[in-house]
Design a protein around this motif. Structure first.
Motif, PDB file in Angstrom:
ATOM      1  N   LEU A   4      -3.261  -7.861   5.059  1.00 53.52           N
ATOM      2  CA  LEU A   4      -2.207  -8.718   5.605  1.00 53.52           C
ATOM      3  C   LEU A   4      -0.926  -8.585   4.792  1.00 53.52           C
ATOM      4  O   LEU A   4      -0.952  -8.614   3.565  1.00 53.52           O
ATOM      5  CB  LEU A   4      -2.689 -10.179   5.591  1.00 53.52           C
ATOM      6  CG  LEU A   4      -1.667 -11.274   5.885  1.00 53.52           C
ATOM      7  CD1 LEU A   4      -1.131 -11.160   7.309  1.00 53.52           C
ATOM      8  CD2 LEU A   4      -2.274 -12.650   5.635  1.00 53.52           C
ATOM      9  N   VAL A   5       0.203  -8.447   5.505  1.00 52.76           N
ATOM     10  CA  VAL A   5       1.528  -8.440   4.891  1.00 52.76           C
ATOM     11  C   VAL A   5       2.270  -9.679   5.386  1.00 52.76           C
ATOM     12  O   VAL A   5       2.275  -9.973   6.586  1.00 52.76           O
ATOM     13  CB  VAL A   5       2.320  -7.166   5.256  1.00 52.76           C
ATOM     14  CG1 VAL A   5       3.773  -7.293   4.807  1.00 52.76           C
ATOM     15  CG2 VAL A   5       1.674  -5.937   4.629  1.00 52.76           C
ATOM     16  N   LYS A  29      -6.913 -10.236   3.219  1.00 51.46           N
ATOM     17  CA  LYS A  29      -6.383 -10.076   1.867  1.00 51.46           C
ATOM     18  C   LYS A  29      -4.888  -9.804   1.966  1.00 51.46           C
ATOM     19  O   LYS A  29      -4.461  -8.911   2.704  1.00 51.46           O
ATOM     20  CB  LYS A  29      -7.071  -8.909   1.148  1.00 51.46           C
ATOM     21  CG  LYS A  29      -6.540  -8.672  -0.267  1.00 51.46           C
ATOM     22  CD  LYS A  29      -7.237  -7.495  -0.931  1.00 51.46           C
ATOM     23  CE  LYS A  29      -6.700  -7.266  -2.334  1.00 51.46           C
ATOM     24  NZ  LYS A  29      -7.358  -6.096  -2.993  1.00 51.46           N
ATOM     25  N   VAL A  30      -4.099 -10.579   1.240  1.00 44.25           N
ATOM     26  CA  VAL A  30      -2.655 -10.352   1.219  1.00 44.25           C
ATOM     27  C   VAL A  30      -2.387  -9.144   0.324  1.00 44.25           C
ATOM     28  O   VAL A  30      -2.498  -9.232  -0.895  1.00 44.25           O
ATOM     29  CB  VAL A  30      -1.896 -11.592   0.703  1.00 44.25           C
ATOM     30  CG1 VAL A  30      -0.394 -11.310   0.662  1.00 44.25           C
ATOM     31  CG2 VAL A  30      -2.179 -12.809   1.585  1.00 44.25           C
ATOM     32  N   VAL A  31      -2.051  -8.022   0.940  1.00 44.72           N
ATOM     33  CA  VAL A  31      -1.846  -6.782   0.175  1.00 44.72           C
ATOM     34  C   VAL A  31      -0.396  -6.607  -0.258  1.00 44.72           C
ATOM     35  O   VAL A  31      -0.104  -5.829  -1.171  1.00 44.72           O
ATOM     36  CB  VAL A  31      -2.303  -5.552   0.981  1.00 44.72           C
ATOM     37  CG1 VAL A  31      -3.808  -5.570   1.184  1.00 44.72           C
ATOM     38  CG2 VAL A  31      -1.590  -5.471   2.336  1.00 44.72           C
ATOM     39  N   ALA A  32       0.527  -7.308   0.424  1.00 45.98           N
ATOM     40  CA  ALA A  32       1.941  -7.219   0.053  1.00 45.98           C
ATOM     41  C   ALA A  32       2.693  -8.384   0.671  1.00 45.98           C
ATOM     42  O   ALA A  32       2.289  -8.922   1.705  1.00 45.98           O
ATOM     43  CB  ALA A  32       2.546  -5.901   0.527  1.00 45.98           C
ATOM     44  N   ARG A  33       3.778  -8.778   0.030  1.00 49.95           N
ATOM     45  CA  ARG A  33       4.642  -9.815   0.575  1.00 49.95           C
ATOM     46  C   ARG A  33       6.089  -9.477   0.265  1.00 49.95           C
ATOM     47  O   ARG A  33       6.396  -8.920  -0.792  1.00 49.95           O
ATOM     48  CB  ARG A  33       4.254 -11.183   0.021  1.00 49.95           C
ATOM     49  CG  ARG A  33       4.285 -11.283  -1.491  1.00 49.95           C
ATOM     50  CD  ARG A  33       3.686 -12.607  -1.925  1.00 49.95           C
ATOM     51  NE  ARG A  33       3.938 -12.867  -3.346  1.00 49.95           N
ATOM     52  CZ  ARG A  33       3.506 -13.945  -3.984  1.00 49.95           C
ATOM     53  NH1 ARG A  33       2.812 -14.850  -3.323  1.00 49.95           N
ATOM     54  NH2 ARG A  33       3.771 -14.120  -5.253  1.00 49.95           N
ATOM     55  N   GLU A  45       5.102   1.605   6.809  1.00 54.75           N
ATOM     56  CA  GLU A  45       5.216   3.025   7.159  1.00 54.75           C
ATOM     57  C   GLU A  45       4.430   3.927   6.214  1.00 54.75           C
ATOM     58  O   GLU A  45       4.082   5.052   6.562  1.00 54.75           O
ATOM     59  CB  GLU A  45       6.685   3.442   7.163  1.00 54.75           C
ATOM     60  CG  GLU A  45       7.463   2.847   8.329  1.00 54.75           C
ATOM     61  CD  GLU A  45       8.947   3.149   8.269  1.00 54.75           C
ATOM     62  OE1 GLU A  45       9.602   3.128   9.320  1.00 54.75           O
ATOM     63  OE2 GLU A  45       9.461   3.397   7.148  1.00 54.75           O
ATOM     64  N   LYS A  46       4.091   3.410   5.027  1.00 52.24           N
ATOM     65  CA  LYS A  46       3.398   4.234   4.037  1.00 52.24           C
ATOM     66  C   LYS A  46       1.988   3.739   3.705  1.00 52.24           C
ATOM     67  O   LYS A  46       1.240   4.433   3.008  1.00 52.24           O
ATOM     68  CB  LYS A  46       4.221   4.282   2.740  1.00 52.24           C
ATOM     69  CG  LYS A  46       5.563   4.970   2.897  1.00 52.24           C
ATOM     70  CD  LYS A  46       6.325   4.986   1.578  1.00 52.24           C
ATOM     71  CE  LYS A  46       7.682   5.653   1.722  1.00 52.24           C
ATOM     72  NZ  LYS A  46       8.437   5.657   0.437  1.00 52.24           N
ATOM     73  N   ASN A  47       1.631   2.565   4.197  1.00 58.42           N
ATOM     74  CA  ASN A  47       0.339   1.985   3.836  1.00 58.42           C
ATOM     75  C   ASN A  47      -0.378   1.430   5.061  1.00 58.42           C
ATOM     76  O   ASN A  47       0.253   1.007   6.036  1.00 58.42           O
ATOM     77  CB  ASN A  47       0.540   0.842   2.830  1.00 58.42           C
ATOM     78  CG  ASN A  47       1.171   1.296   1.537  1.00 58.42           C
ATOM     79  OD1 ASN A  47       0.498   1.744   0.619  1.00 58.42           O
ATOM     80  ND2 ASN A  47       2.497   1.177   1.457  1.00 58.42           N
ATOM     81  N   ALA A  48      -1.705   1.427   4.989  1.00 52.96           N
ATOM     82  CA  ALA A  48      -2.508   0.880   6.086  1.00 52.96           C
ATOM     83  C   ALA A  48      -2.420  -0.644   6.068  1.00 52.96           C
ATOM     84  O   ALA A  48      -2.648  -1.268   5.032  1.00 52.96           O
ATOM     85  CB  ALA A  48      -3.957   1.319   5.944  1.00 52.96           C
ATOM     86  N   VAL A  49      -2.089  -1.212   7.207  1.00 51.62           N
ATOM     87  CA  VAL A  49      -1.940  -2.663   7.346  1.00 51.62           C
ATOM     88  C   VAL A  49      -2.579  -3.085   8.663  1.00 51.62           C
ATOM     89  O   VAL A  49      -2.459  -2.395   9.674  1.00 51.62           O
ATOM     90  CB  VAL A  49      -0.448  -3.069   7.332  1.00 51.62           C
ATOM     91  CG1 VAL A  49      -0.295  -4.552   7.626  1.00 51.62           C
ATOM     92  CG2 VAL A  49       0.181  -2.731   5.984  1.00 51.62           C
ATOM     93  N   ASP A  50      -3.250  -4.213   8.654  1.00 51.79           N
ATOM     94  CA  ASP A  50      -3.890  -4.721   9.869  1.00 51.79           C
ATOM     95  C   ASP A  50      -3.076  -5.814  10.550  1.00 51.79           C
ATOM     96  O   ASP A  50      -3.056  -5.909  11.775  1.00 51.79           O
ATOM     97  CB  ASP A  50      -5.288  -5.260   9.535  1.00 51.79           C
ATOM     98  CG  ASP A  50      -6.195  -4.180   8.975  1.00 51.79           C
ATOM     99  OD1 ASP A  50      -6.464  -3.211   9.699  1.00 51.79           O
ATOM    100  OD2 ASP A  50      -6.623  -4.307   7.806  1.00 51.79           O
TER     101      ASP A  50
END
Length: 245
Positions: A4-5, A29-33, A45-50
């Motif tokens: 999750l972003v 899981k919060v992978v980025a904010r 654009e560079k990472n897998a996100v759901d």
């Protein structure tokens, strides 16, 4: 865990949504904010996100524009949130096929319901098979029941709420809705069942049983027992309650 972003230009709100909500309990899981949509888009654009959860009103690139850009990634689910119940925003959101639209301040139960639905859809897409489906609510009920079973003598709604990380009022509400029992009703049921078990052991005095199951006053225990089973503890001990239990 689904990735999750979260995007919001207000850092306090961003921190609150990211850190105070128990994402791990519901499979995320919060992978980025990010405090800006451009940074979030560059990450996607560079990472897998759901899932991307984004505020609408932001400078430079707003949440609607970000959602439009995310259409290039059809597998990503998008959740928009805003302080305004604006029809134009909602219409645009529907046009871009978002998963949900939440209003600030975001209600705890609405956020849970939103991401439970998203998880079901992601599980279907990823062909996740559950031997026994476990939702966030089921896990809460399971933990509360374990707490009650192990601490029925001194259990309290506040104690249970602290264990599961919810407010007492909210826990009381969802426990009743999801288990079919009121919190105190379930606690009383466990206490009465334990009292029946102890009454079958003649080595225990009635006042000892009262204390063991959480009553400081034996008379209060006797009154509660009779209200629950329609017979007194002594009548139960003498065999009159076997068919009533």
């Amino acid at each position: 865990m689904y990735r999750l972003v979260i995007v919001d230009d207000e850092e306090k709100i961003l921190d609150g949504i990211s850190e105070l909500f128990p994402w791990n309990n519901i499979g995320f899981k919060v992978v980025a904010r990010f405090t800006d949509a451009i940074g979030a888009l560059a990450y996607v654009e560079k990472n897998a996100v759901d899932v991307v959860m984004t505020d609408i009103s932001m400078p430079v690139m707003n949440g609607i524009d970000l959602t439009k850009e995310l259409m290039r990634f059809p597998k990503i689910k998008v959740v928009l949130f805003s302080s305004y119940k604006d029809y134009e925003y909602m219409r645009a959101a529907i046009h871009f096929g978002i998963s949900d639209y939440l209003l600030k301040p975001i209600r705890y139960d609405e956020l849970i319901a939103c991401f439970e639905k998203i998880k079901i859809k992601l599980d279907e897409v990823n062909q996740v098979i559950h031997d026994e489906p476990q939702t966030y609510y089921k896990e809460i009920i399971k933990r509360v029941n374990k707490y009650l079973s192990n601490n029925y003598q001194k259990a309290s709604l506040e104690g249970a709420a602290e264990i599961v990380g919810l407010s007492p009022n909210y826990l009381s509400k969802i426990y009743k809705e999801k288990s079919g029992y009121g919190f105190l009703e379930k606690l009383n049921k466990i206490r009465m069942e334990k009292a029946c078990e102890l009454l079958m052991d003649p080595s225990y005095k009635s006042y000892e049983i009262a204390f063991y199951v959480g009553y400081d006053n034996p008379k209060n225990f006797s009154r509660a027992f009779k209200t629950y089973f329609n017979i007194s503890p002594m009548e139960y001990r003498n065999g009159q309650g076997k068919e009533k239990k």
